[in-house]
Scaffold this motif. Structure first.
Motif, PDB file in Angstrom:
ATOM      1  N   MET A   1      40.841  47.563  20.925  1.00 31.49           N
ATOM      2  CA  MET A   1      40.484  46.974  19.518  1.00 31.49           C
ATOM      3  C   MET A   1      39.120  47.697  18.965  1.00 31.49           C
ATOM      4  N   LYS A   2      39.315  47.986  17.716  1.00 32.15           N
ATOM      5  CA  LYS A   2      38.121  48.774  17.023  1.00 32.15           C
ATOM      6  C   LYS A   2      37.137  47.483  16.494  1.00 32.15           C
ATOM      7  N   SER A   3      35.884  48.024  16.626  1.00 28.53           N
ATOM      8  CA  SER A   3      34.777  46.749  16.032  1.00 28.53           C
ATOM      9  C   SER A   3      34.006  47.445  15.061  1.00 28.53           C
ATOM     10  N   TYR A   4      33.653  46.738  14.175  1.00 26.96           N
ATOM     11  CA  TYR A   4      33.149  46.951  12.997  1.00 26.96           C
ATOM     12  C   TYR A   4      31.519  47.275  13.324  1.00 26.96           C
ATOM     13  N   ILE A   5      31.083  48.409  12.854  1.00 25.65           N
ATOM     14  CA  ILE A   5      29.589  48.816  13.194  1.00 25.65           C
ATOM     15  C   ILE A   5      28.745  48.760  11.803  1.00 25.65           C
ATOM     16  N   ALA A   6      28.046  47.798  11.620  1.00 19.98           N
ATOM     17  CA  ALA A   6      27.224  47.473  10.435  1.00 19.98           C
ATOM     18  C   ALA A   6      26.161  48.489  10.367  1.00 19.98           C
ATOM     19  N   LYS A   7      26.011  49.043   9.173  1.00 16.87           N
ATOM     20  CA  LYS A   7      24.988  50.262   8.630  1.00 16.87           C
ATOM     21  C   LYS A   7      23.669  49.697   8.883  1.00 16.87           C
ATOM     22  N   LYS A   8      22.511  50.112   9.748  1.00 16.40           N
ATOM     23  CA  LYS A   8      21.448  49.467   9.778  1.00 16.40           C
ATOM     24  C   LYS A   8      20.441  49.833   8.430  1.00 16.40           C
ATOM     25  N   SER A   9      19.368  48.776   8.640  1.00 21.44           N
ATOM     26  CA  SER A   9      18.315  48.808   7.295  1.00 21.44           C
ATOM     27  C   SER A   9      17.462  49.925   7.667  1.00 21.44           C
ATOM     28  N   PRO A  10      17.100  50.983   6.801  1.00 26.33           N
ATOM     29  CA  PRO A  10      15.975  51.907   6.813  1.00 26.33           C
ATOM     30  C   PRO A  10      14.768  51.144   6.966  1.00 26.33           C
ATOM     31  N   ASP A  11      14.409  49.920   6.707  1.00 28.35           N
ATOM     32  CA  ASP A  11      13.194  49.405   6.778  1.00 28.35           C
ATOM     33  C   ASP A  11      13.193  48.812   8.056  1.00 28.35           C
ATOM     34  N   ALA A  12      14.085  48.388   8.669  1.00 27.09           N
ATOM     35  CA  ALA A  12      14.096  48.048  10.298  1.00 27.09           C
ATOM     36  C   ALA A  12      14.009  49.243  11.308  1.00 27.09           C
ATOM     37  N   LEU A  13      14.769  50.172  10.820  1.00 24.70           N
ATOM     38  CA  LEU A  13      14.497  51.504  11.803  1.00 24.70           C
ATOM     39  C   LEU A  13      12.925  51.961  11.656  1.00 24.70           C
ATOM     40  N   LEU A  14      12.516  51.961  10.578  1.00 25.70           N
ATOM     41  CA  LEU A  14      11.085  52.580  10.495  1.00 25.70           C
ATOM     42  C   LEU A  14       9.979  51.523  11.226  1.00 25.70           C
ATOM     43  N   ARG A  15      10.183  50.404  11.604  1.00 21.40           N
ATOM     44  CA  ARG A  15       9.504  49.882  12.436  1.00 21.40           C
ATOM     45  C   ARG A  15       9.191  50.428  13.839  1.00 21.40           C
ATOM     46  N   ASP A  16      10.811  50.704  14.494  1.00 21.59           N
ATOM     47  CA  ASP A  16      10.508  51.630  15.685  1.00 21.59           C
ATOM     48  C   ASP A  16      10.614  52.998  15.693  1.00 21.59           C
ATOM     49  N   TYR A  17      11.074  53.430  14.543  1.00 26.50           N
ATOM     50  CA  TYR A  17      11.032  54.991  14.530  1.00 26.50           C
ATOM     51  C   TYR A  17      10.288  55.543  13.262  1.00 26.50           C
ATOM     52  N   PRO A  18       9.149  55.582  13.219  1.00 28.52           N
ATOM     53  CA  PRO A  18       8.033  55.679  12.233  1.00 28.52           C
ATOM     54  C   PRO A  18       8.332  57.114  11.366  1.00 28.52           C
ATOM     55  N   ILE A  19       8.917  58.129  12.167  1.00 30.48           N
ATOM     56  CA  ILE A  19       8.843  59.560  11.656  1.00 30.48           C
ATOM     57  C   ILE A  19      10.294  59.693  10.956  1.00 30.48           C
ATOM     58  N   GLN A  20      10.110  60.056   9.670  1.00 29.37           N
ATOM     59  CA  GLN A  20      11.420  60.221   8.663  1.00 29.37           C
ATOM     60  C   GLN A  20      11.172  61.334   8.010  1.00 29.37           C
ATOM     61  N   GLY A  21      12.403  61.616   7.257  1.00 25.73           N
ATOM     62  CA  GLY A  21      12.532  62.849   6.352  1.00 25.73           C
ATOM     63  C   GLY A  21      12.489  64.338   7.081  1.00 25.73           C
ATOM     64  N   LYS A  22      12.822  64.277   8.313  1.00 27.07           N
ATOM     65  CA  LYS A  22      13.408  65.480   8.993  1.00 27.07           C
ATOM     66  C   LYS A  22      14.738  65.839   8.788  1.00 27.07           C
ATOM     67  N   VAL A  23      15.470  64.576   8.988  1.00 30.44           N
ATOM     68  CA  VAL A  23      17.123  64.998   8.884  1.00 30.44           C
ATOM     69  C   VAL A  23      17.371  63.708   7.982  1.00 30.44           C
ATOM     70  N   ASP A  24      18.223  63.898   6.980  1.00 30.91           N
ATOM     71  CA  ASP A  24      18.681  63.039   6.127  1.00 30.91           C
ATOM     72  C   ASP A  24      19.539  61.826   6.824  1.00 30.91           C
ATOM     73  N   GLY A  25      18.899  60.565   6.557  1.00 28.71           N
ATOM     74  CA  GLY A  25      19.598  59.578   7.420  1.00 28.71           C
ATOM     75  C   GLY A  25      19.087  59.160   8.468  1.00 28.71           C
ATOM     76  N   TRP A  26      18.363  59.944   9.209  1.00 30.10           N
ATOM     77  CA  TRP A  26      17.775  59.821  10.767  1.00 30.10           C
ATOM     78  C   TRP A  26      16.264  59.458  10.650  1.00 30.10           C
ATOM     79  N   PHE A  27      15.827  58.677  11.683  1.00 33.23           N
ATOM     80  CA  PHE A  27      14.548  58.422  12.195  1.00 33.23           C
ATOM     81  C   PHE A  27      14.248  58.619  13.502  1.00 33.23           C
ATOM     82  N   PHE A  28      12.822  59.040  13.690  1.00 32.49           N
ATOM     83  CA  PHE A  28      12.450  59.453  15.056  1.00 32.49           C
ATOM     84  C   PHE A  28      11.186  59.105  15.528  1.00 32.49           C
TER      85      PHE A  28
END
Length: 78
Positions: free
Chosen positions: A1-28
């Motif tokens: 059975m496949k499960s739905y994967i919800a898209k995460k909020s960029p603001d939520a990811l920025l809290r743990d991964y403060p480096i952005q803008g290196k690859v579109d849609g990715w946070f580091f």
């Protein structure tokens, strides 16, 4: 059975991964885990992760960015 994967909020990811803008849609982040041992981790909006470690901060982060780019290239090629 496949499960739905919800898209995460960029603001939520920025809290743990403060480096952005290196690859579109990715946070580091890159941290020194022990003396002269850096671990870079990246995550995208869908929860996919890449990781790299190195004795050099920039090398760890660059490798992580390259892995994220490879995922995007594979995704666009299919």
């Amino acid at each position: 059975m496949k499960s739905y994967i919800a898209k995460k909020s960029p603001d939520a990811l920025l809290r743990d991964y403060p480096i952005q803008g290196k690859v579109d849609g990715w946070f580091f982040r890159c941290r020194e885990e022990s003396p002269c041992q850096f671990v870079a981790v990246g995550e995208d909006l869908w929860g996919r992760k890449v990781c790299s470690d190195n004795i050099d901060y920039d090398a760890a982060l660059t490798d992580c960015i390259n892995q994220a780019n490879e995922i995007l290239n594979r995704e666009q090629g299919s």
